[in-house]
Write a protein that holds these residues in place. Structure first.
Motif, short mmCIF file in Angstrom:
data_model
loop_
_atom_site.label_atom_id
_atom_site.label_comp_id
_atom_site.label_asym_id
_atom_site.label_seq_id
_atom_site.Cartn_x
_atom_site.Cartn_y
_atom_site.Cartn_z
N THR A 5 0.83 -1.20 0.00
CA THR A 5 0.00 0.00 0.00
C THR A 5 0.87 1.25 0.00
O THR A 5 0.59 2.22 -0.72
CB THR A 5 -0.94 0.00 1.22
OG1 THR A 5 -1.76 -1.17 1.17
CG2 THR A 5 -1.83 1.24 1.21
N VAL A 54 -13.19 10.91 -9.67
CA VAL A 54 -13.75 10.42 -8.41
C VAL A 54 -15.27 10.37 -8.44
O VAL A 54 -15.89 9.59 -7.70
CB VAL A 54 -13.28 11.27 -7.21
CG1 VAL A 54 -11.76 11.18 -7.07
CG2 VAL A 54 -13.72 12.72 -7.31
N TYR A 58 -13.70 6.63 -12.46
CA TYR A 58 -13.16 5.36 -11.99
C TYR A 58 -14.13 4.22 -12.25
O TYR A 58 -13.74 3.13 -12.68
CB TYR A 58 -12.81 5.43 -10.50
CG TYR A 58 -12.39 4.09 -9.93
CD1 TYR A 58 -11.09 3.63 -10.11
CD2 TYR A 58 -13.31 3.29 -9.26
CE1 TYR A 58 -10.71 2.39 -9.61
CE2 TYR A 58 -12.93 2.04 -8.77
CZ TYR A 58 -11.63 1.60 -8.94
OH TYR A 58 -11.25 0.38 -8.47
N LEU A 80 -17.22 7.19 -5.61
CA LEU A 80 -16.41 6.16 -4.95
C LEU A 80 -17.17 5.45 -3.84
O LEU A 80 -16.57 4.95 -2.88
CB LEU A 80 -15.11 6.76 -4.39
CG LEU A 80 -14.22 7.52 -5.39
CD1 LEU A 80 -12.94 7.97 -4.72
CD2 LEU A 80 -13.91 6.66 -6.61
N SER A 81 -18.48 5.38 -3.99
CA SER A 81 -19.29 4.68 -2.99
C SER A 81 -18.87 3.22 -2.90
O SER A 81 -18.66 2.55 -3.91
CB SER A 81 -20.77 4.76 -3.36
OG SER A 81 -21.01 4.18 -4.63
N LEU A 83 -16.04 2.20 -1.77
CA LEU A 83 -14.59 2.07 -1.83
C LEU A 83 -13.87 2.83 -0.73
O LEU A 83 -12.66 2.66 -0.55
CB LEU A 83 -14.07 2.56 -3.19
CG LEU A 83 -14.52 1.78 -4.42
CD1 LEU A 83 -14.06 2.48 -5.68
CD2 LEU A 83 -13.99 0.35 -4.38
N MET A 84 -14.58 3.70 -0.03
CA MET A 84 -13.93 4.56 0.95
C MET A 84 -13.71 3.89 2.30
O MET A 84 -12.97 4.38 3.13
CB MET A 84 -14.75 5.83 1.15
CG MET A 84 -14.91 6.67 -0.11
SD MET A 84 -13.33 7.23 -0.78
CE MET A 84 -12.96 8.57 0.34
N GLY A 91 -9.04 -0.69 -3.03
CA GLY A 91 -9.84 0.46 -2.63
C GLY A 91 -9.22 1.76 -3.08
O GLY A 91 -8.83 1.94 -4.23
N THR A 92 -9.11 2.70 -2.16
CA THR A 92 -8.75 4.07 -2.52
C THR A 92 -7.33 4.21 -3.05
O THR A 92 -7.05 5.12 -3.82
CB THR A 92 -8.93 4.98 -1.30
OG1 THR A 92 -8.27 4.38 -0.17
CG2 THR A 92 -10.41 5.14 -0.97
N VAL A 95 -7.51 3.61 -6.71
CA VAL A 95 -8.26 4.73 -7.29
C VAL A 95 -7.35 5.93 -7.47
O VAL A 95 -7.32 6.58 -8.53
CB VAL A 95 -9.47 5.11 -6.40
CG1 VAL A 95 -10.15 6.37 -6.94
CG2 VAL A 95 -10.46 3.97 -6.32
N ALA A 96 -6.57 6.25 -6.43
CA ALA A 96 -5.68 7.40 -6.50
C ALA A 96 -4.61 7.21 -7.56
O ALA A 96 -4.31 8.13 -8.35
CB ALA A 96 -5.03 7.62 -5.13
#
Length: 442
Positions: A5, A54, A58, A80-81, A83-84, A91-92, A95-96
């Motif tokens: 991560t 966002v 994605y 991003l529902s 995934l937070m 997850g995030t 995404v980032a």
């Protein structure tokens, strides 16, 4: 898990740095009266594409397929529902990381249309192109089928290039560079030539900016390529060293071509060779050995150095050689994978022609390259034409000649004579000084 991560988030930050690096790289190559507009097109992409990503981008790229491998479900992760929360790599962090790819892909296009584009029109194009071109193409190339670990059943369907075709693209030779290069060519054809091109010299105004930008791009590209392993493992290490190797030799190849052709090896050539090598190794960095990386770098450095001159022969005004470097470099790396890919580096990689694998993989690579090129080119041509006919895409010839920075942003990059900025530079600065001189002569 924590180490993976950390590497992914660090890589995301490195890729984000590439866009300001690109802004300096492009900004140094334009004339002084256009540098702020050039920087703003990259920074504008960071803001706009970041928001779109966002909210639904994605989901369009990595949501469960809803169209035969062509598009992810836009409503699967709105805002991003889902995934937070939690603590998973999917997850995030992912995404980032992928958000930064979307941002720089759009920003790359801007170099082709430098010196003549209205900022508002550029932002409209950037948003529409990202939605109808980049997000779907990212799904084609980067969205892999997800399978149940125990049963092997497919639980989430991905894109057609990654899963059905089986073309290789580790970090974006097709989705990023061919995609952006094809769109750049389309916009150049829609907008036409800069006022005075090619008769009027349009030399870079700040070569140190160009070198700084190339250095930042090279630094950030280690996150771009090695980060695409998504883990801090040997694949990331292979991608890292191959990225360095191909880039180093591509720079040398570009400089050699310059030296033979023009008699001089230039700083602009060194910076451009760096970018050409980075572009070409991107799809291949985890799939080739050292000899493959060297081969890709040499070919890309030499080919791109020659390709940037095509615009003068064919008459299209690609201001900062996005077509010659990103489109040609992306195609070079994508196709050469069919020649030099080897399973000896990454297990499961199909061997290319030079490693006994036949022509099969080369054919798959060619199909992927042509599909992305054609889709991006046609859609960019349509979007650009519609903007041109509705709100207008270009600044006026007068604004282009006097300075797009002042016309579009009411600012100038460099202050002269102690003036206090913006439009005051011309009225109370240089122009005011000229009036005083005239008065003293009288």
């Amino acid at each position: 898990m924590e180490g993976n991560t950390a590497w992914l988030l660090t890589s995301a930050a490195l890729v984000l740095l590439m866009t300001p690096g690109l802004a300096f790289f492009y900004g140094g190559m334009v004339r002084a009266k256009s540098v702020l507009n050039m920087l703003m097109m990259s920074f504008g992409a960071m803001g706009l594409i970041g928001v779109l990503w966002v909210v639904f981008g994605y989901s369009m790229a990595f949501g469960d397929d809803v169209g035969g491998g062509l598009l992810g479900n836009p409503g699967e992760a709105i805002g991003l529902s889902g995934l937070m929360g939690g603590d998973t790599l999917s997850g995030t962090g992912f995404v980032a990381f992928q958000a930064m790819f979307a941002v720089i892909t759009v920003a790359l296009i801007s170099g082709a249309v430098a010196d003549r584009v209205r900022f508002g029109a550029w932002m409209v194009f950037a948003g529409i192109w990202a939605v109808v071109v980049y997000f779907p193409v990212a799904h084609w190339v980067f969205a892999f089928d997800a399978k149940d670990a125990e049963t092997g059943e497919v639980t989430k369907v991905g894109g057609w290039i990654a899963n059905k075709l089986g073309a290789l693209d580790f970090a974006g030779g097709t989705a990023v560079h061919i995609n952006a290069g094809a769109a750049a060519l389309a916009l150049v054809l829609v907008l036409g030539k800069r006022a005075g091109w090619p008769k009027e010299p349009m030399k870079p105004h700040n070569l140190p900016f160009v070198m700084l930008g190339a250095g930042l791009l090279w630094f950030g590209w280690f996150g771009f390529n090695a980060g695409s392993a998504l883990k801090a493992d040997n694949t990331a290490g292979v991608a890292f060293i191959n990225t360095f190797t191909a880039t180093a030799v591509a720079m040398l190849a570009w400089l050699l071509v310059e030296r033979i052709r023009d008699g001089h090896a230039t700083s602009l050539g060194a910076a451009s060779g760096v970018v050409a090598g980075l572009v070409a190794i991107t799809p291949a960095c985890a799939f080739v050995d050292t000899w493959g990386a060297l081969a890709i770098g040499v070919v890309a450095g030499a080919l791109c150095a020659l390709a940037v001159g095509l615009k003068y022969r064919l008459g299209y005004d690609d201001s900062l050689d996005v077509v010659g470097v990103h489109l040609v470099g992306g195609i070079t790396g994508t196709l050469m994978l069919g020649l030099v890919a080897t399973g000896g580096v990454k297990e499961g990689t199909p061997d290319g022609l030079f490693y006994g694998g036949g022509l099969s993989q080369l054919g798959k690579q060619a199909i992927a390259a042509v599909a992305v090129l054609a889709y991006s080119f046609v859609l960019a041509l349509v979007i650009g034409f519609l903007i041109k006919k509705t709100m207008g895409f270009r600044v006026t010839t007068e604004d282009e000649v006097t300075g797009i920075d002042e016309a579009e942003h009411a600012e100038t990059a460099y202050e002269f004579g102690g003036s206090r900025g913006g439009r005051a530079t011309n009225s109370s600065g240089l122009a005011g000084t000229a009036k005083k001189l005239e008065g003293s002569k009288a």
